[in-house]
Design a protein around this motif. Structure first.
Motif, PDB file in Angstrom:
ATOM      1  N   ILE A 107     -18.530 -30.167  -6.406  1.00 15.35           N
ATOM      2  CA  ILE A 107     -17.507 -29.164  -6.086  1.00 15.35           C
ATOM      3  C   ILE A 107     -16.108 -29.729  -6.357  1.00 15.35           C
ATOM      4  N   LEU A 108     -15.883 -30.988  -5.996  1.00 18.29           N
ATOM      5  CA  LEU A 108     -14.599 -31.642  -6.287  1.00 18.29           C
ATOM      6  C   LEU A 108     -14.336 -31.642  -7.779  1.00 18.29           C
ATOM      7  N   PHE A 109     -15.346 -32.005  -8.562  1.00 18.06           N
ATOM      8  CA  PHE A 109     -15.193 -32.059 -10.014  1.00 18.06           C
ATOM      9  C   PHE A 109     -14.931 -30.682 -10.601  1.00 18.06           C
ATOM     10  N   LEU A 110     -15.673 -29.680 -10.151  1.00 16.09           N
ATOM     11  CA  LEU A 110     -15.478 -28.318 -10.662  1.00 16.09           C
ATOM     12  C   LEU A 110     -14.091 -27.797 -10.320  1.00 16.09           C
ATOM     13  N   GLY A 111     -13.597 -28.124  -9.121  1.00 13.40           N
ATOM     14  CA  GLY A 111     -12.262 -27.688  -8.732  1.00 13.40           C
ATOM     15  C   GLY A 111     -11.179 -28.312  -9.592  1.00 13.40           C
ATOM     16  N   VAL A 112     -11.290 -29.612  -9.846  1.00 14.94           N
ATOM     17  CA  VAL A 112     -10.281 -30.316 -10.651  1.00 14.94           C
ATOM     18  C   VAL A 112     -10.294 -29.805 -12.092  1.00 14.94           C
ATOM     19  N   THR A 113     -11.488 -29.694 -12.690  1.00 12.76           N
ATOM     20  CA  THR A 113     -11.554 -29.206 -14.076  1.00 12.76           C
ATOM     21  C   THR A 113     -11.128 -27.744 -14.157  1.00 12.76           C
ATOM     22  N   GLY A 114     -11.407 -26.966 -13.110  1.00 13.89           N
ATOM     23  CA  GLY A 114     -10.942 -25.583 -13.080  1.00 13.89           C
ATOM     24  C   GLY A 114      -9.425 -25.500 -13.100  1.00 13.89           C
ATOM     25  N   CYS A 115      -8.767 -26.396 -12.376  1.00 15.80           N
ATOM     26  CA  CYS A 115      -7.298 -26.446 -12.393  1.00 15.80           C
ATOM     27  C   CYS A 115      -6.777 -26.761 -13.787  1.00 15.80           C
ATOM     28  N   ILE A 116      -7.418 -27.699 -14.463  1.00 15.37           N
ATOM     29  CA  ILE A 116      -6.985 -28.089 -15.802  1.00 15.37           C
ATOM     30  C   ILE A 116      -7.117 -26.923 -16.775  1.00 15.37           C
ATOM     31  N   LEU A 117      -8.187 -26.150 -16.624  1.00 17.17           N
ATOM     32  CA  LEU A 117      -8.460 -25.054 -17.557  1.00 17.17           C
ATOM     33  C   LEU A 117      -7.690 -23.778 -17.243  1.00 17.17           C
ATOM     34  N   ALA A 118      -7.070 -23.704 -16.075  1.00 20.00           N
ATOM     35  CA  ALA A 118      -6.422 -22.461 -15.631  1.00 20.00           C
ATOM     36  C   ALA A 118      -5.362 -21.965 -16.612  1.00 20.00           C
ATOM     37  N   PHE A 119      -4.593 -22.884 -17.184  1.00 23.94           N
ATOM     38  CA  PHE A 119      -3.501 -22.492 -18.079  1.00 23.94           C
ATOM     39  C   PHE A 119      -3.747 -23.005 -19.496  1.00 23.94           C
ATOM     40  N   GLN A 120      -4.995 -23.006 -19.904  1.00 27.36           N
ATOM     41  CA  GLN A 120      -5.360 -23.510 -21.226  1.00 27.36           C
ATOM     42  C   GLN A 120      -4.600 -22.789 -22.334  1.00 27.36           C
ATOM     43  N   PHE A 126      -5.676 -20.961  -9.910  1.00 31.83           N
ATOM     44  CA  PHE A 126      -5.333 -22.382  -9.976  1.00 31.83           C
ATOM     45  C   PHE A 126      -5.304 -22.980  -8.574  1.00 31.83           C
ATOM     46  N   PHE A 127      -4.606 -22.312  -7.656  1.00 27.13           N
ATOM     47  CA  PHE A 127      -4.516 -22.837  -6.299  1.00 27.13           C
ATOM     48  C   PHE A 127      -5.852 -22.732  -5.568  1.00 27.13           C
ATOM     49  N   ALA A 128      -6.632 -21.708  -5.872  1.00 25.78           N
ATOM     50  CA  ALA A 128      -7.965 -21.608  -5.275  1.00 25.78           C
ATOM     51  C   ALA A 128      -8.829 -22.792  -5.712  1.00 25.78           C
ATOM     52  N   SER A 129      -8.753 -23.152  -7.006  1.00 28.25           N
ATOM     53  CA  SER A 129      -9.506 -24.300  -7.507  1.00 28.25           C
ATOM     54  C   SER A 129      -8.998 -25.599  -6.896  1.00 28.25           C
ATOM     55  N   LEU A 130      -7.674 -25.709  -6.753  1.00 22.23           N
ATOM     56  CA  LEU A 130      -7.090 -26.917  -6.179  1.00 22.23           C
ATOM     57  C   LEU A 130      -7.537 -27.106  -4.732  1.00 22.23           C
ATOM     58  N   ILE A 131      -7.507 -26.032  -3.958  1.00 22.11           N
ATOM     59  CA  ILE A 131      -7.925 -26.120  -2.559  1.00 22.11           C
ATOM     60  C   ILE A 131      -9.423 -26.383  -2.476  1.00 22.11           C
ATOM     61  N   ALA A 132     -10.205 -25.718  -3.352  1.00 22.00           N
ATOM     62  CA  ALA A 132     -11.647 -25.960  -3.371  1.00 22.00           C
ATOM     63  C   ALA A 132     -11.947 -27.433  -3.637  1.00 22.00           C
ATOM     64  N   ALA A 133     -11.162 -28.051  -4.546  1.00 23.40           N
ATOM     65  CA  ALA A 133     -11.349 -29.474  -4.838  1.00 23.40           C
ATOM     66  C   ALA A 133     -10.986 -30.346  -3.649  1.00 23.40           C
ATOM     67  N   SER A 134     -10.027 -29.894  -2.839  1.00 21.89           N
ATOM     68  CA  SER A 134      -9.587 -30.694  -1.690  1.00 21.89           C
ATOM     69  C   SER A 134     -10.555 -30.641  -0.515  1.00 21.89           C
ATOM     70  N   LEU A 135     -11.336 -29.566  -0.412  1.00 18.65           N
ATOM     71  CA  LEU A 135     -12.186 -29.383   0.765  1.00 18.65           C
ATOM     72  C   LEU A 135     -13.249 -30.461   0.923  1.00 18.65           C
ATOM     73  N   PRO A 136     -13.940 -30.897  -0.135  1.00 19.25           N
ATOM     74  CA  PRO A 136     -14.885 -32.000   0.054  1.00 19.25           C
ATOM     75  C   PRO A 136     -14.201 -33.285   0.526  1.00 19.25           C
TER      76      PRO A 136
END
Length: 390
Positions: free
Chosen positions: A22-35, A351-361
């Protein structure tokens, strides 16, 4: 044990099991948000100076690009307006090994035919990140089930987190909506986990459900059927009439005629793409997108490569105007996942949803680890645990 304590144990162990993914998916999701925005700002070869003359036809651009990659098959030629380079896409999927043999984009000036860039997509930064996000850089048949399973666990975590977050009384309710900053780090960490988890849950559910559509066929079919869908979710190519006389389109290459037809049918389209036939029985596929920033409103059309007669299809990738509600919802899946369906504001939210999701674990693990280190007896520690969202 009380219901909340049982839910807490489920929440805890599922969080520990899936936390790293989940941490990994959140971080990569943030990177891809503004591709798209990052690529547009950092890749000048995507743009050309608009000229008064006509753009070169697909049958002209195709051999120009093929000289750059001899022996490779052109999958599509895409035009994205008068101020953008044409993209000749080379792509081959090996059915025997279920792997992509190669994937290239050749950027060509559509007025002069000058090759501006040959890009191997296997080394493209955003594609590498995307492959990690989809498959953890593992073979698809291994990585996809892991990602999909972690996403399904994440849904359970969100639901169980809401149960744990739910305040017991009016006094506790005041502490569930705001973060206390002027407190010890453990309390602040708990609030970050609990409060941000609550606010993010509603967007995270969209992220998770749209991800599950890609992850599990049974989920995609179930969701599509529940929405009233009745078509095939998988792309199946209609067949051209191989017995027809080729003289019917001999006055110009068939792919050029389809491209010209699409320009007439969609004069305001921001992108038009045509696909050379894959085989002697394949159609010429074409699509027009009224908005480059999204995908869900694309019109997909298929033409007999010998007669240019339009061929009907029985899957969701047809004309947008003829699509039922369930078809549109399914086609919207990617744009819902990225937030692009409502524009830049949606991307920022995701982007912020992915960032927070990455922070939760991370914050959830810190809560668990901190309580493990307490010197109190384990039985007492369990009895004083506060509910949290992970």
């Amino acid at each position: 044990m009380t219901t909340k304590k049982i839910v807490l144990q489920i929440h805890l162990w599922l969080g520990l099991l899936s936390g790293l993914v989940i941490l990994f998916l959140g971080v990569t999701g943030c990177i891809l948000a503004f591709q798209r925005e990052i690529e547009s700002a950092t890749q000048p070869y995507r743009y050309v100076q608009a000229e008064a003359r006509a753009q070169l036809a697909p049958s002209v651009l195709q051999p120009i690009a093929e000289k750059q990659l001899p022996g490779k098959h052109v999958h599509a030629v895409m035009y994205q307006g008068r101020e953008r380079a044409a993209e000749v896409i080379f792509y081959h999927y090996d059915l025997a090994t279920n792997t992509i043999s190669y994937y290239y984009h050749v950027y060509v000036n559509p007025y002069s035919g000058e090759v501006l860039k040959v890009k191997n997509m296997d080394t493209d930064f955003f594609r590498v990140v995307t492959m990690g996000h989809y498959y953890l850089w593992l073979p698809a048949h291994i990585g996809q089930p892991i990602v999909a399973s972690a996403t399904l666990i994440f849904v359970v975590l969100m639901i169980s987190g809401l149960v744990l977050w739910w305040p017991r009384n009016k006094a506790a309710r005041k502490q569930r909506f705001s973060i206390k900053w002027n407190v010890r780090w453990r309390r602040r960490n708990y609030d970050l986990h609990n409060v941000l988890g609550f606010y993010m849950t509603w967007l995270a559910i969209i992220l998770a459900f749209t991800g599950l559509v890609w992850g599990f066929q049974w989920f995609a079919k179930g969701a599509y059927t529940a929405a009233g869908g009745q078509k095939d979710l998988l792309y199946t190519e209609p067949f051209s009439d191989t017995t027809a006389s080729r003289a019917a389109v001999a006055n110009a290459p068939a792919i050029d005629q389809v491209w010209q037809k699409m320009q007439v049918l969609y004069p305001t389209a921001e992108a038009i793409e045509v696909h050379p036939p894959e085989s002697a029985a394949s159609p010429i596929a074409a699509n027009a997108n009224p908005d480059r920033a999204t995908y869900w409103k694309i019109d997909y059309r298929y033409f007999d490569q010998y007669t240019l007669k339009e061929l009907p299809v029985d899957h969701v990738f047809g004309r947008f105007g003829e699509a039922a509600f369930a078809d549109k919802l399914f086609r919207m899946n990617y744009d819902l996942h990225t937030g692009a369906v409502i524009g830049l504001a949606g991307k920022i939210l995701m982007f912020f949803a992915s960032l927070i999701a990455a922070s939760l674990p991370v914050t959830g693990f810190a809560i668990w680890w901190g309580r493990r280190r307490k010197k109190s007896p384990a039985k007492k520690v369990v009895s004083t645990l506060e509910p949290a969202v992970a």
